[in-house]
Design a protein around this motif. Structure first.
Motif, PDB file in Angstrom:
ATOM      1  N   LYS A 181       0.833  -1.207   0.000  1.00  0.00           N
ATOM      2  CA  LYS A 181       0.000   0.000   0.000  1.00  0.00           C
ATOM      3  C   LYS A 181       0.868   1.256   0.000  1.00  0.00           C
ATOM      4  CE  LYS A 181      -3.960  -2.104   2.357  1.00  0.00           C
ATOM      5  NZ  LYS A 181      -4.728  -2.172   3.626  1.00  0.00           N
ATOM      6  N   ILE A 182       1.977   1.220   0.728  1.00  0.00           N
ATOM      7  CA  ILE A 182       2.874   2.374   0.784  1.00  0.00           C
ATOM      8  C   ILE A 182       3.532   2.619  -0.570  1.00  0.00           C
ATOM      9  CG2 ILE A 182       5.062   3.209   1.768  1.00  0.00           C
ATOM     10  CD1 ILE A 182       4.209   1.891   4.406  1.00  0.00           C
ATOM     11  N   ILE A 183       3.989   1.557  -1.219  1.00  0.00           N
ATOM     12  CA  ILE A 183       4.645   1.694  -2.533  1.00  0.00           C
ATOM     13  C   ILE A 183       3.693   2.277  -3.563  1.00  0.00           C
ATOM     14  CG2 ILE A 183       5.702   0.413  -4.443  1.00  0.00           C
ATOM     15  CD1 ILE A 183       6.792  -1.555  -2.379  1.00  0.00           C
ATOM     16  N   LEU A 184       2.417   1.891  -3.482  1.00  0.00           N
ATOM     17  CA  LEU A 184       1.427   2.337  -4.464  1.00  0.00           C
ATOM     18  C   LEU A 184       0.804   3.689  -4.112  1.00  0.00           C
ATOM     19  CD1 LEU A 184      -0.465  -1.053  -4.997  1.00  0.00           C
ATOM     20  CD2 LEU A 184       1.259  -0.035  -6.490  1.00  0.00           C
ATOM     21  N   ALA A 185       1.137   4.205  -2.926  1.00  0.00           N
ATOM     22  CA  ALA A 185       0.488   5.418  -2.428  1.00  0.00           C
ATOM     23  C   ALA A 185       0.993   6.691  -3.087  1.00  0.00           C
ATOM     24  CB  ALA A 185       0.680   5.520  -0.917  1.00  0.00           C
ATOM     25  N   LYS A 186       0.157   7.731  -2.998  1.00  0.00           N
ATOM     26  CA  LYS A 186       0.537   9.074  -3.439  1.00  0.00           C
ATOM     27  C   LYS A 186       0.863   9.960  -2.242  1.00  0.00           C
ATOM     28  CE  LYS A 186      -2.090   8.950  -7.761  1.00  0.00           C
ATOM     29  NZ  LYS A 186      -3.174   9.586  -8.566  1.00  0.00           N
ATOM     30  N   GLU A 187       0.124   9.771  -1.149  1.00  0.00           N
ATOM     31  CA  GLU A 187       0.430  10.516   0.069  1.00  0.00           C
ATOM     32  C   GLU A 187       0.000   9.724   1.294  1.00  0.00           C
ATOM     33  OE1 GLU A 187      -1.690  14.228  -0.469  1.00  0.00           O
ATOM     34  OE2 GLU A 187      -3.317  13.509   0.819  1.00  0.00           O
ATOM     35  N   ILE A 188       0.761   9.897   2.363  1.00  0.00           N
ATOM     36  CA  ILE A 188       0.520   9.163   3.601  1.00  0.00           C
ATOM     37  C   ILE A 188       0.516  10.148   4.765  1.00  0.00           C
ATOM     38  CG2 ILE A 188       1.432   7.412   5.188  1.00  0.00           C
ATOM     39  CD1 ILE A 188       2.607   5.987   2.770  1.00  0.00           C
ATOM     40  N   VAL A 189      -0.477  10.015   5.622  1.00  0.00           N
ATOM     41  CA  VAL A 189      -0.551  10.847   6.815  1.00  0.00           C
ATOM     42  C   VAL A 189       0.026  10.057   7.988  1.00  0.00           C
ATOM     43  CG1 VAL A 189      -2.060  12.043   8.449  1.00  0.00           C
ATOM     44  CG2 VAL A 189      -2.575  12.106   5.994  1.00  0.00           C
ATOM     45  N   VAL A 190       1.008  10.648   8.689  1.00  0.00           N
ATOM     46  CA  VAL A 190       1.606  10.014   9.855  1.00  0.00           C
ATOM     47  C   VAL A 190       1.456  10.929  11.063  1.00  0.00           C
ATOM     48  CG1 VAL A 190       3.290   8.775   8.426  1.00  0.00           C
ATOM     49  CG2 VAL A 190       3.920  10.968   9.469  1.00  0.00           C
ATOM     50  N   GLU A 191       1.509  10.319  12.240  1.00  0.00           N
ATOM     51  CA  GLU A 191       1.529  11.091  13.475  1.00  0.00           C
ATOM     52  C   GLU A 191       2.938  11.026  14.044  1.00  0.00           C
ATOM     53  OE1 GLU A 191      -0.085  10.545  17.952  1.00  0.00           O
ATOM     54  OE2 GLU A 191      -1.623  10.378  16.376  1.00  0.00           O
ATOM     55  N   ARG A 192       3.526  12.193  14.275  1.00  0.00           N
ATOM     56  CA  ARG A 192       4.901  12.265  14.784  1.00  0.00           C
ATOM     57  C   ARG A 192       4.938  13.282  15.929  1.00  0.00           C
ATOM     58  NH1 ARG A 192       8.961  13.753  10.255  1.00  0.00           N
ATOM     59  NH2 ARG A 192       8.310  11.671   9.556  1.00  0.00           N
ATOM     60  N   ASN A 193       5.347  12.809  17.088  1.00  0.00           N
ATOM     61  CA  ASN A 193       5.411  13.662  18.281  1.00  0.00           C
ATOM     62  C   ASN A 193       4.069  14.341  18.564  1.00  0.00           C
ATOM     63  OD1 ASN A 193       8.189  13.083  18.531  1.00  0.00           O
ATOM     64  ND2 ASN A 193       8.705  14.739  17.097  1.00  0.00           N
ATOM     65  N   GLY A 194       2.991  13.580  18.354  1.00  0.00           N
ATOM     66  CA  GLY A 194       1.664  14.084  18.657  1.00  0.00           C
ATOM     67  C   GLY A 194       1.052  14.949  17.580  1.00  0.00           C
ATOM     68  N   GLN A 195       1.790  15.208  16.501  1.00  0.00           N
ATOM     69  CA  GLN A 195       1.287  16.053  15.416  1.00  0.00           C
ATOM     70  C   GLN A 195       1.155  15.234  14.128  1.00  0.00           C
ATOM     71  OE1 GLN A 195       0.425  19.348  15.841  1.00  0.00           O
ATOM     72  NE2 GLN A 195       0.919  19.079  18.014  1.00  0.00           N
ATOM     73  N   GLN A 196       0.072  15.477  13.397  1.00  0.00           N
ATOM     74  CA  GLN A 196      -0.109  14.796  12.111  1.00  0.00           C
ATOM     75  C   GLN A 196       0.541  15.595  10.997  1.00  0.00           C
ATOM     76  OE1 GLN A 196      -4.063  13.563  11.080  1.00  0.00           O
ATOM     77  NE2 GLN A 196      -4.350  12.356  12.953  1.00  0.00           N
ATOM     78  N   THR A 245       1.571  15.247   6.538  1.00  0.00           N
ATOM     79  CA  THR A 245       1.384  14.504   5.286  1.00  0.00           C
ATOM     80  C   THR A 245       2.708  14.361   4.557  1.00  0.00           C
ATOM     81  OG1 THR A 245      -0.880  15.345   5.058  1.00  0.00           O
ATOM     82  CG2 THR A 245       0.164  14.453   3.080  1.00  0.00           C
ATOM     83  N   ILE A 246       3.017  13.124   4.150  1.00  0.00           N
ATOM     84  CA  ILE A 246       4.236  12.834   3.388  1.00  0.00           C
ATOM     85  C   ILE A 246       3.849  12.511   1.959  1.00  0.00           C
ATOM     86  CG2 ILE A 246       6.221  11.299   3.146  1.00  0.00           C
ATOM     87  CD1 ILE A 246       6.140  10.866   6.156  1.00  0.00           C
ATOM     88  N   LYS A 247       4.351  13.276   1.020  1.00  0.00           N
ATOM     89  CA  LYS A 247       4.132  13.012  -0.405  1.00  0.00           C
ATOM     90  C   LYS A 247       5.102  11.919  -0.855  1.00  0.00           C
ATOM     91  CE  LYS A 247       1.124  16.397  -1.007  1.00  0.00           C
ATOM     92  NZ  LYS A 247      -0.288  16.162  -1.393  1.00  0.00           N
ATOM     93  N   ILE A 248       4.572  10.868  -1.445  1.00  0.00           N
ATOM     94  CA  ILE A 248       5.400   9.742  -1.853  1.00  0.00           C
ATOM     95  C   ILE A 248       6.053  10.019  -3.208  1.00  0.00           C
ATOM     96  CG2 ILE A 248       5.445   7.268  -2.329  1.00  0.00           C
ATOM     97  CD1 ILE A 248       4.827   8.036   0.573  1.00  0.00           C
ATOM     98  N   PRO A 249       7.382   9.903  -3.310  1.00  0.00           N
ATOM     99  CA  PRO A 249       8.062  10.124  -4.596  1.00  0.00           C
ATOM    100  C   PRO A 249       7.557   9.152  -5.657  1.00  0.00           C
ATOM    101  CG  PRO A 249       9.642   9.980  -2.793  1.00  0.00           C
ATOM    102  CD  PRO A 249       8.319   9.559  -2.237  1.00  0.00           C
ATOM    103  N   THR A 250       7.451   9.618  -6.882  1.00  0.00           N
ATOM    104  CA  THR A 250       6.961   8.778  -7.980  1.00  0.00           C
ATOM    105  C   THR A 250       7.831   7.550  -8.176  1.00  0.00           C
ATOM    106  OG1 THR A 250       6.181  10.788  -9.075  1.00  0.00           O
ATOM    107  CG2 THR A 250       6.275   8.797 -10.412  1.00  0.00           C
ATOM    108  N   ASP A 251       9.136   7.703  -7.950  1.00  0.00           N
ATOM    109  CA  ASP A 251      10.062   6.602  -8.193  1.00  0.00           C
ATOM    110  C   ASP A 251      10.442   5.861  -6.914  1.00  0.00           C
ATOM    111  OD1 ASP A 251      11.545   8.610  -7.040  1.00  0.00           O
ATOM    112  OD2 ASP A 251      13.306   8.302  -8.300  1.00  0.00           O
ATOM    113  N   LEU A 252       9.548   5.827  -5.909  1.00  0.00           N
ATOM    114  CA  LEU A 252       9.863   5.162  -4.650  1.00  0.00           C
ATOM    115  C   LEU A 252      10.197   3.689  -4.861  1.00  0.00           C
ATOM    116  CD1 LEU A 252      10.062   5.238  -1.566  1.00  0.00           C
ATOM    117  CD2 LEU A 252       7.631   4.662  -1.465  1.00  0.00           C
ATOM    118  N   ALA A 253       9.459   3.009  -5.737  1.00  0.00           N
ATOM    119  CA  ALA A 253       9.703   1.584  -5.978  1.00  0.00           C
ATOM    120  C   ALA A 253      11.124   1.362  -6.487  1.00  0.00           C
ATOM    121  CB  ALA A 253       8.691   1.032  -6.982  1.00  0.00           C
ATOM    122  N   ASP A 254      11.583   2.236  -7.369  1.00  0.00           N
ATOM    123  CA  ASP A 254      12.949   2.136  -7.890  1.00  0.00           C
ATOM    124  C   ASP A 254      13.964   2.399  -6.784  1.00  0.00           C
ATOM    125  OD1 ASP A 254      15.116   2.029  -9.794  1.00  0.00           O
ATOM    126  OD2 ASP A 254      15.130   4.214  -9.766  1.00  0.00           O
TER     127      ASP A 254
END
Length: 446
Positions: A178-193, A195-204
Motif C-alpha cells: 500500500k505504501i509503494i502504491l500510495a501518493k500521500e501518507i498521513v503520519v503522526e509524529r510527536n503528537g502532530q499529524q 502529510t508525506i508526499k510519496i516520490p513517484t520513483d519510490l519503488a525504484d
C-alpha cells in the motif's frame, strides 16, 4: 537443505498453477468437441521427460520448467504448425468452432487462475483465520530502516494514520505494498499529524537497497546469549533493556542509537529480568557493540511483556467466503496497480521487475503451508492478469482478436494471425530476458 525446501515449494506451486491453468483451456475445448493433441506440464523442447497418449491426447512432462501448454488442433499458437493450418478446416478443429466457443476456450485458463486464488483465500480464512496487530496498538509507531523511506520523509516512531485518505486499521503484510502504491501518507509524529508526499520513483529507490524494513514492527533488544569473550557478563539470556545511560531503550533501534554515540564507554543501564527491573553496568566496545546475541522472543512473548496486543479472528466456513472474496478482490486490484506502475516510465518500477529467481526467493527456507498457499494465491492472480495482457501469443492476444471478430463480424486471416503470433512470441522472449536479466544484474552487481 534450505534450498531444497525453497525449490520444492517453488516447483510444487508452479506445477499446480500451470496444470490448472491449462486444464482451464482443456475442459471447455473437450466440451465443445475440439481435439486436444497435447497436454504438457513444462515445455518438451526436442524431448519429454514423461509422456503417455490416452485417446487423442498426449499427456506429458517436459524438461524446461518455463510454463506449460495444451496444443489444440486448428489453432495458431506457439507451435506454429503451418502444415496443419494449410489443410482444409476439420469439424474438430479450433478454427471451425463458433467465435463465442473459441472465446470461452481462450478465457478458460485465466478464469481458473482467478477462481483458484479466491478459493485459496477462502480456505485460508477458514483454516488460519486472521492474526494481526491493530494499528492503534502500535503506541510507539513503526520501525523505518530503509534509506529510501528515510529520504522520502519517514522516521522510526511514526504512526501511520492513513494512506491516500484510507484509514489504516491493522498492521499487516499488505501495508508495504500500500505504501509503494500510495501518493500521500498521513503520519503522526510527536503528537502532530503531517502529510508525506510519496516520490513517484519510490519503488525504484527501494530496489536499490537490500537491507532495512520498508515498515516494520519495533522490537525490543532481548539478549539471547552472551558471546564468548564478552565483557558484559552481568547480562543474562532473556534480559530486555529498559534504559541505558538514563535514556529510554525499550526498542532495539533505541539501543543501537545509544551504543553508536557511546563507543568505548561504560554506561549504567536497567534491564527487565524475570519481570523485575534490575540495574546493571554495560561496557560498549569501540565498534558500538555489547558482545551479545539478540533475539529469542516470539509474538506471544511480546504480548505477555506488554509490547503488542495480538488479535485473532476465527471464521466458520460461511463467514470465510466473504472474507476470502474480499481478500482476493483487494489482491487483484493491488496487482493491477502494481502492473500499471511498472508500465509507467516515470516510476522506474520496471527496474525492480524480477523473473524466476525473484519468484523462487519469495518462498521461505522453512516449510510453511500458510506461506505456500499465500504465495500460490498471489502467483495465481499474477498469472491470470499477465495472461490477459493484449499481447499476441498470450491468451489476452487471442481474446483481443476474437472480440474483434465478434464485434466486426470479420475474422482475421490465418496469415495475419501467424505474423501476430510471431511478433508476440518475440516480445515475450524479450520480456522474459529482461526480467531474468534483472535477477542476474541484482545478484552480481548489487
Amino acid at each position: 537443505m534450505d534450498i531444497v525446501i525453497k525449490l520444492s515449494q517453488f516447483l510444487l506451486s508452479l506445477s499446480l498453477l500451470i496444470i490448472l491453468h491449462e486444464l482451464g483451456h482443456f475442459i471447455p475445448a473437450k466440451l465443445f468437441k475440439t481435439r486436444v493433441e497435447k497436454f504438457y506440464l513444462f515445455f518438451d523442447v526436442k524431448y519429454s521427460l514423461l509422456k503417455k497418449k490416452i485417446g487423442e491426447t498426449e499427456y506429458g512432462i517436459g524438461w524446461l520448467p518455463l510454463g506449460g501448454y495444451v496444443k489444440i488442433s486448428g489453432m495458431i499458437d506457439e507451435s506454429m504448425d503451418k502444415e496443419q493450418m494449410a489443410l482444409p478446416p476439420q469439424p474438430w478443429e479450433f478454427r471451425s468452432k463458433p467465435a463465442w466457443q473459441r472465446l470461452i476456450i481462450m478465457l478458460g485458463g485465466v478464469t481458473v487462475n482467478f477462481i483458484l486464488a479466491f478459493i485459496i483465500y477462502i480456505g485460508m480464512a477458514f483454516v488460519y483465520g486472521e492474526t494481526y496487530v491493530a494499528n492503534a496498538d502500535l503506541k510507539d509507531g513503526v520501525l523505518i530502516e530503509n534509506p529510501a523511506m528515510i529520504k522520502a520523509g519517514f522516521k522510526t516512531g511514526d504512526k501511520i494514520i492513513s494512506i491516500d485518505g484510507q484509514s489504516i486499521a491493522n498492521f499487516d503484510n499488505d501495508l508495504n505494498i500500500k505504501i509503494i502504491l500510495a501518493k500521500e501518507i498521513v503520519v503522526e509524529r510527536n503528537g502532530q499529524q503531517q502529510t508525506i508526499k510519496i516520490p513517484t520513483d519510490l519503488a525504484d529507490q527501494l530496489s536499490k537497497y537490500k537491507k532495512g524494513n520498508l515498515v516494520g514492527m519495533r522490537m525490543p533488544f532481548a539478549v539471547a546469549n552472551i558471546t564468548e569473550g564478552s565483557e558484559n557478563t552481568a547480562l543474562k539470556p532473556k534480559d530486555l533493556f529498559v534504559s541505558i545511560n538514563g535514556k529510554d531503550a525499550r526498542y532495539y533501534d533505541q539501543v543501537k542509537t545509544i551504543l553508536e554515540v557511546n563507543k568505548g564507554k561504560t554506561l549504567p543501564a536497567v534491564v527487565l529480568r524475570d519481570l523485575k527491573q534490575v540495574p546493571v553496568t554495560v561496557k560498549v566496545s569501540s565498534e558500538g557493540k555489547l558482545g551479545v546475541a539478540v533475539g529469542g522472543l516470539n509474538m506471544e512473548s511480546l504480548e505477555k511483556l506488554g509490547y503488542y496486543k495480538i488479535s485473532t479472528k476465527n471464521y466458520n466456513l460461511l463467514e470465510s467466503v466473504p472474507v476470502g472474496l474480499t481478500r482476493g478482490k483487494d489482491q487483484l486490484v493491488s496487482y493491477g496497480k502494481q502492473l500499471k506502475m511498472i508500465f509507467n516510465p516515470e516510476t522506474k518500477a520496471y527496474k525492480s521487475v524480477g523473473g524466476f529467481a525473484a519468484i523462487f526467493n519469495v518462498f521461505p527456507s522453512t516449510w510453511s503451508w500458510e506461506a505456500f498457499w499465500t504465495i500460490t494465491a498471489f502467483l495465481s492472480i499474477m498469472l491470470g492478469v499477465m495472461n490477459l495482457l493484449p499481447i499476441p501469443a498470450l491468451d489476452g492476444g487471442h481474446v483481443m482478436f476474437l472480440l474483434y471478430e465478434i464485434i466486426s463480424g470479420k475474422k482475421p486471416s490465418d496469415k495475419f494471425l501467424e505474423n501476430a503470433q510471431m511478433v508476440g512470441f518475440v516480445l515475450l522472449i524479450g520480456l522474459l530476458l529482461f526480467a531474468n536479466g534483472n535477477d542476474i544484474y541484482k545478484a552480481i552487481v548489487k
